[in-house]
Motif scaffolding. Structure first.
Motif, PDB file in Angstrom:
ATOM      1  N   ASN A 129       6.272  23.326 -39.977  1.00 26.72           N
ATOM      2  CA  ASN A 129       7.477  23.796 -40.662  1.00 26.72           C
ATOM      3  C   ASN A 129       8.747  23.178 -40.092  1.00 26.72           C
ATOM      4  O   ASN A 129       9.780  23.190 -40.750  1.00 26.72           O
ATOM      5  CB  ASN A 129       7.562  25.314 -40.609  1.00 26.72           C
ATOM      6  N   SER A 130       8.672  22.657 -38.864  1.00 28.28           N
ATOM      7  CA  SER A 130       9.889  22.047 -38.318  1.00 28.28           C
ATOM      8  C   SER A 130       9.989  20.569 -38.709  1.00 28.28           C
ATOM      9  O   SER A 130      10.977  19.911 -38.418  1.00 28.28           O
ATOM     10  CB  SER A 130       9.938  22.201 -36.802  1.00 28.28           C
ATOM     11  N   MET A 131       8.972  20.046 -39.385  1.00 26.11           N
ATOM     12  CA  MET A 131       9.034  18.633 -39.822  1.00 26.11           C
ATOM     13  C   MET A 131      10.078  18.456 -40.910  1.00 26.11           C
ATOM     14  O   MET A 131      10.213  19.313 -41.785  1.00 26.11           O
ATOM     15  CB  MET A 131       7.680  18.214 -40.414  1.00 26.11           C
ATOM     16  N   LEU A 132      10.834  17.340 -40.845  1.00 28.29           N
ATOM     17  CA  LEU A 132      11.810  17.063 -41.908  1.00 28.29           C
ATOM     18  C   LEU A 132      11.100  16.603 -43.167  1.00 28.29           C
ATOM     19  O   LEU A 132      11.551  16.816 -44.282  1.00 28.29           O
ATOM     20  CB  LEU A 132      12.774  15.972 -41.464  1.00 28.29           C
ATOM     21  N   GLU A 133       9.956  15.946 -42.963  1.00 28.51           N
ATOM     22  CA  GLU A 133       9.188  15.450 -44.102  1.00 28.51           C
ATOM     23  C   GLU A 133       8.394  16.588 -44.730  1.00 28.51           C
ATOM     24  O   GLU A 133       7.968  17.506 -44.019  1.00 28.51           O
ATOM     25  CB  GLU A 133       8.199  14.365 -43.667  1.00 28.51           C
ATOM     26  N   GLY A 134       8.195  16.483 -46.033  1.00 28.23           N
ATOM     27  CA  GLY A 134       7.327  17.445 -46.702  1.00 28.23           C
ATOM     28  C   GLY A 134       5.883  17.082 -46.411  1.00 28.23           C
ATOM     29  O   GLY A 134       5.531  15.900 -46.395  1.00 28.23           O
ATOM     30  N   ASN A 178      -8.436   4.294 -53.266  1.00 30.19           N
ATOM     31  CA  ASN A 178      -8.060   3.229 -52.315  1.00 30.19           C
ATOM     32  C   ASN A 178      -8.088   3.660 -50.855  1.00 30.19           C
ATOM     33  O   ASN A 178      -7.871   2.841 -49.975  1.00 30.19           O
ATOM     34  CB  ASN A 178      -6.645   2.725 -52.626  1.00 30.19           C
ATOM     35  N   GLY A 179      -8.294   4.913 -50.579  1.00 31.50           N
ATOM     36  CA  GLY A 179      -8.289   5.386 -49.190  1.00 31.50           C
ATOM     37  C   GLY A 179      -6.900   5.776 -48.735  1.00 31.50           C
ATOM     38  O   GLY A 179      -6.712   6.737 -48.004  1.00 31.50           O
ATOM     39  N   GLN A 180      -5.886   5.011 -49.177  1.00 32.69           N
ATOM     40  CA  GLN A 180      -4.502   5.373 -48.839  1.00 32.69           C
ATOM     41  C   GLN A 180      -3.514   4.723 -49.805  1.00 32.69           C
ATOM     42  O   GLN A 180      -3.837   3.728 -50.456  1.00 32.69           O
ATOM     43  CB  GLN A 180      -4.150   4.962 -47.410  1.00 32.69           C
ATOM     44  N   VAL A 181      -2.336   5.309 -49.916  1.00 32.66           N
ATOM     45  CA  VAL A 181      -1.255   4.705 -50.707  1.00 32.66           C
ATOM     46  C   VAL A 181       0.011   4.834 -49.870  1.00 32.66           C
ATOM     47  O   VAL A 181       0.333   5.923 -49.393  1.00 32.66           O
ATOM     48  CB  VAL A 181      -1.063   5.421 -52.066  1.00 32.66           C
ATOM     49  N   LEU A 182       0.702   3.704 -49.655  1.00 30.62           N
ATOM     50  CA  LEU A 182       1.902   3.744 -48.807  1.00 30.62           C
ATOM     51  C   LEU A 182       3.153   3.444 -49.616  1.00 30.62           C
ATOM     52  O   LEU A 182       3.113   2.662 -50.570  1.00 30.62           O
ATOM     53  CB  LEU A 182       1.774   2.724 -47.667  1.00 30.62           C
ATOM     54  N   ASN A 183       4.266   4.057 -49.195  1.00 27.91           N
ATOM     55  CA  ASN A 183       5.593   3.803 -49.784  1.00 27.91           C
ATOM     56  C   ASN A 183       5.634   3.939 -51.303  1.00 27.91           C
ATOM     57  O   ASN A 183       6.286   3.153 -51.979  1.00 27.91           O
ATOM     58  CB  ASN A 183       6.104   2.404 -49.399  1.00 27.91           C
ATOM     59  N   TYR A 184       4.964   4.929 -51.819  1.00 26.44           N
ATOM     60  CA  TYR A 184       4.974   5.186 -53.264  1.00 26.44           C
ATOM     61  C   TYR A 184       6.276   5.923 -53.600  1.00 26.44           C
ATOM     62  O   TYR A 184       6.632   6.881 -52.926  1.00 26.44           O
ATOM     63  CB  TYR A 184       3.756   6.033 -53.613  1.00 26.44           C
ATOM     64  N   GLU A 185       6.994   5.448 -54.625  1.00 24.72           N
ATOM     65  CA  GLU A 185       8.262   6.111 -54.970  1.00 24.72           C
ATOM     66  C   GLU A 185       8.071   7.023 -56.176  1.00 24.72           C
ATOM     67  O   GLU A 185       7.659   6.578 -57.238  1.00 24.72           O
ATOM     68  CB  GLU A 185       9.353   5.068 -55.229  1.00 24.72           C
ATOM     69  N   LEU A 186       8.356   8.290 -55.941  1.00 23.70           N
ATOM     70  CA  LEU A 186       8.119   9.310 -56.964  1.00 23.70           C
ATOM     71  C   LEU A 186       9.455   9.855 -57.440  1.00 23.70           C
ATOM     72  O   LEU A 186      10.268  10.310 -56.641  1.00 23.70           O
ATOM     73  CB  LEU A 186       7.299  10.439 -56.328  1.00 23.70           C
ATOM     74  N   GLN A 202       9.780   9.398 -51.346  1.00 28.72           N
ATOM     75  CA  GLN A 202       8.825   8.357 -50.963  1.00 28.72           C
ATOM     76  C   GLN A 202       7.581   9.076 -50.449  1.00 28.72           C
ATOM     77  O   GLN A 202       7.705  10.013 -49.649  1.00 28.72           O
ATOM     78  CB  GLN A 202       9.429   7.508 -49.844  1.00 28.72           C
ATOM     79  N   VAL A 203       6.400   8.652 -50.909  1.00 27.58           N
ATOM     80  CA  VAL A 203       5.173   9.348 -50.515  1.00 27.58           C
ATOM     81  C   VAL A 203       4.239   8.387 -49.786  1.00 27.58           C
ATOM     82  O   VAL A 203       4.028   7.259 -50.241  1.00 27.58           O
ATOM     83  CB  VAL A 203       4.418   9.909 -51.743  1.00 27.58           C
ATOM     84  N   ASN A 204       3.725   8.841 -48.633  1.00 25.87           N
ATOM     85  CA  ASN A 204       2.658   8.127 -47.940  1.00 25.87           C
ATOM     86  C   ASN A 204       1.460   9.064 -47.933  1.00 25.87           C
ATOM     87  O   ASN A 204       1.609  10.238 -47.556  1.00 25.87           O
ATOM     88  CB  ASN A 204       3.055   7.796 -46.502  1.00 25.87           C
ATOM     89  N   ALA A 205       0.306   8.574 -48.365  1.00 21.44           N
ATOM     90  CA  ALA A 205      -0.835   9.484 -48.496  1.00 21.44           C
ATOM     91  C   ALA A 205      -2.117   8.791 -48.063  1.00 21.44           C
ATOM     92  O   ALA A 205      -2.255   7.568 -48.182  1.00 21.44           O
ATOM     93  CB  ALA A 205      -0.956   9.938 -49.948  1.00 21.44           C
ATOM     94  N   ALA A 206      -3.050   9.575 -47.521  1.00 20.12           N
ATOM     95  CA  ALA A 206      -4.333   9.012 -47.094  1.00 20.12           C
ATOM     96  C   ALA A 206      -5.425  10.071 -47.183  1.00 20.12           C
ATOM     97  O   ALA A 206      -5.145  11.266 -47.101  1.00 20.12           O
ATOM     98  CB  ALA A 206      -4.219   8.501 -45.654  1.00 20.12           C
ATOM     99  N   PHE A 237       5.943  13.473 -47.644  1.00 23.96           N
ATOM    100  CA  PHE A 237       7.040  13.189 -48.586  1.00 23.96           C
ATOM    101  C   PHE A 237       8.356  13.039 -47.837  1.00 23.96           C
ATOM    102  O   PHE A 237       8.687  13.867 -47.008  1.00 23.96           O
ATOM    103  CB  PHE A 237       7.201  14.339 -49.590  1.00 23.96           C
ATOM    104  N   HIS A 238       9.092  11.997 -48.195  1.00 26.43           N
ATOM    105  CA  HIS A 238      10.370  11.721 -47.547  1.00 26.43           C
ATOM    106  C   HIS A 238      11.437  11.646 -48.643  1.00 26.43           C
ATOM    107  O   HIS A 238      11.232  10.954 -49.637  1.00 26.43           O
ATOM    108  CB  HIS A 238      10.219  10.383 -46.821  1.00 26.43           C
ATOM    109  N   ASP A 239      12.562  12.359 -48.459  1.00 25.56           N
ATOM    110  CA  ASP A 239      13.596  12.377 -49.507  1.00 25.56           C
ATOM    111  C   ASP A 239      14.377  11.057 -49.518  1.00 25.56           C
ATOM    112  O   ASP A 239      15.035  10.711 -48.543  1.00 25.56           O
ATOM    113  CB  ASP A 239      14.562  13.551 -49.263  1.00 25.56           C
TER     114      ASP A 239
END
Ligand code: ADP
Length: 391
Positions: free
Chosen positions: A58-63, A114-122, A133-137, A153-155
């Protein structure tokens, strides 16, 4: 006799049995208590670890969003909920149930393939455009089996806005530079094509070329000032200065310009001592008075005044009795290249950057700037300067 002996032996055996049983029961009780204690401590450790995890997430800035292998939400931290504006419990729900976001559901399928997706813009379908920006694995367990998916998730909204502002700025600058440049080019070409044979025409064209060169020069100077102010490369050299003295100097510099429009310039300032960078504040007052002359009416008057506010700061104003500024433009005039009347501003040699420079300099002095106006009754520009520190 034998009977007595037998009874004694029986009692003895019973006594030994009872003593052993009591000891055995005591040991079992102790063992059970220790076991219970161990279990309780284990539970406490687990609870503690869980609570620590929760605080950390909960203290993370990222979602942060964790999905199980069926794409059901197992964890959504506080930032995630605030990014997506969700207040309800999400655990156990699918992405579509929780957020109705097909793009995110598609992204999860992509991650699976693909196992992962980096720097996806939503882009979120909000009224106010928002970008993430979403990074997922995919996450695997120790046996290599797919356990779920993690998404971070990064705003990006602010970054996107800055990018757009920069693009608009570059487009505006190019446009502003292109207009005088193409005029200069056109007149030079006409002169080269033979117009220079007629001295009168040559003179007129050269005057236009000179005016546009000056315009380019002004524009470049203003752009350099803005860029220096915005990159905070300008260090203010603060010193106690007499506000009245500064205003007198500016009014005398601009006297000829005012006279050409039959305008009167009035210095109504009391002699306040303020802590300012005199060169920069000179630019502020000069820009405001120059605008008042440029946009004020012929035979009108421009007045500079000031008053001390309750918190000892000083509020300065520059007032004219010209056409004023329409309500919808009152905030916008401080934006770069914003003009109420583009043609009029250009005719008067305006760059559209003056008030933006004023705003930067006032803010660098920890002050505030704004304008009040009633159409047809003139405009008054105000700015504040912080109080002198106690000596
Ligand atoms: P410019 O170089 O065009 O004068 P500024 O940033 O100084 O650029 O001003 C932005 C716009 O604000 C001007 O184009 C003009 O439309 C409006 N404006 C500024 N000062 C006044 C004023 N005193 N009266 C009316 N309009 C003004």
């Amino acid at each position: 006799m034998w009977a007595v002996l037998a009874i004694l032996l029986l009692f003895l055996a019973l006594g030994v049995h009872l003593a052993w049983k009591r000891r055995f029961d005591a040991k079992t009780g102790q063992f059970n208590a220790e076991l219970l204690d161990l279990q309780r401590r284990q539970q406490q450790t687990e609870l503690f670890a869980k609570a620590r995890e929760q605080v950390l997430f909960n203290s993370m800035l990222e979602g942060l969003l964790l999905l199980d292998h069926n794409h059901r939400i197992t964890l959504a931290n506080r930032s995630f909920k605030s990014l997506f504006g969700v207040k309800v419990e999400l655990r156990g729900k699918s992405i579509l149930e929780a957020l109705r976001l097909h793009a995110l559901e598609d992204l999860v399928s992509q991650v699976e393939t693909n196992g992962q997706v980096l720097n996806y813009e939503l882009k979120l379908p909000d009224i106010n455009e928002r970008w993430l920006q979403v990074n997922a694995a995919v996450i695997h367990d120790s046996d290599g089996r797919r356990e779920g998916t993690i998404l971070v998730f990064h705003d990006l909204t602010r970054l996107k806005q800055l990018e757009r502002t920069r693009e608009e700025f570059v487009a505006n600058v190019s446009h502003e530079l292109r207009t005088p440049l193409s005029l200069i080019k056109g007149y030079v070409e006409t002169l080269l094509d033979g117009a220079s044979q007629q001295p009168e025409v040559t003179q007129r064209f050269l005057k236009i070329i000179e005016r546009n060169t000056q315009r380019l020069n002004l524009l470049i100077q203003d752009l350099l000032t803005i860029s220096a102010l915005e990159s905070e490369r300008i260090q203010l050299s603060l010193q106690p200065v007499s506000l009245r003295g500064l205003a007198d100097k500016i009014l005398s510099d601009l006297h000829a310009r005012a006279e050409s429009k039959n305008m009167v310039l009035i210095n109504n300032l009391e002699d306040f001592l303020v802590l300012i960078d005199p060169n920069r504040m000179d630019q502020v007052l000069a820009n405001l008075v120059d605008n008042a002359i440029k946009y004020g009416r012929t035979h009108g008057k421009v007045m500079i005044g000031a008053r001390r506010l309750a918190d000892s700061s000083v509020e300065v104003h520059v007032r004219d009795d010209g056409p004023g500024i329409p309500p919808e433009a009152l905030d916008r005039v401080f934006e770069r290249f914003y003009r109420v009347d583009k043609a009029r501003s250009r005719d008067q040699g305006g760059t559209g950057l003056g008030l933006s420079i004023v705003k930067h300099i006032v803010q660098a002095h920890d002050g505030r700037v704004w304008v009040e106006s009633e159409v047809g009754k003139g405009a008054t520009f105000f700015f504040t300067l912080p109080p002198l520190p106690p000596s």
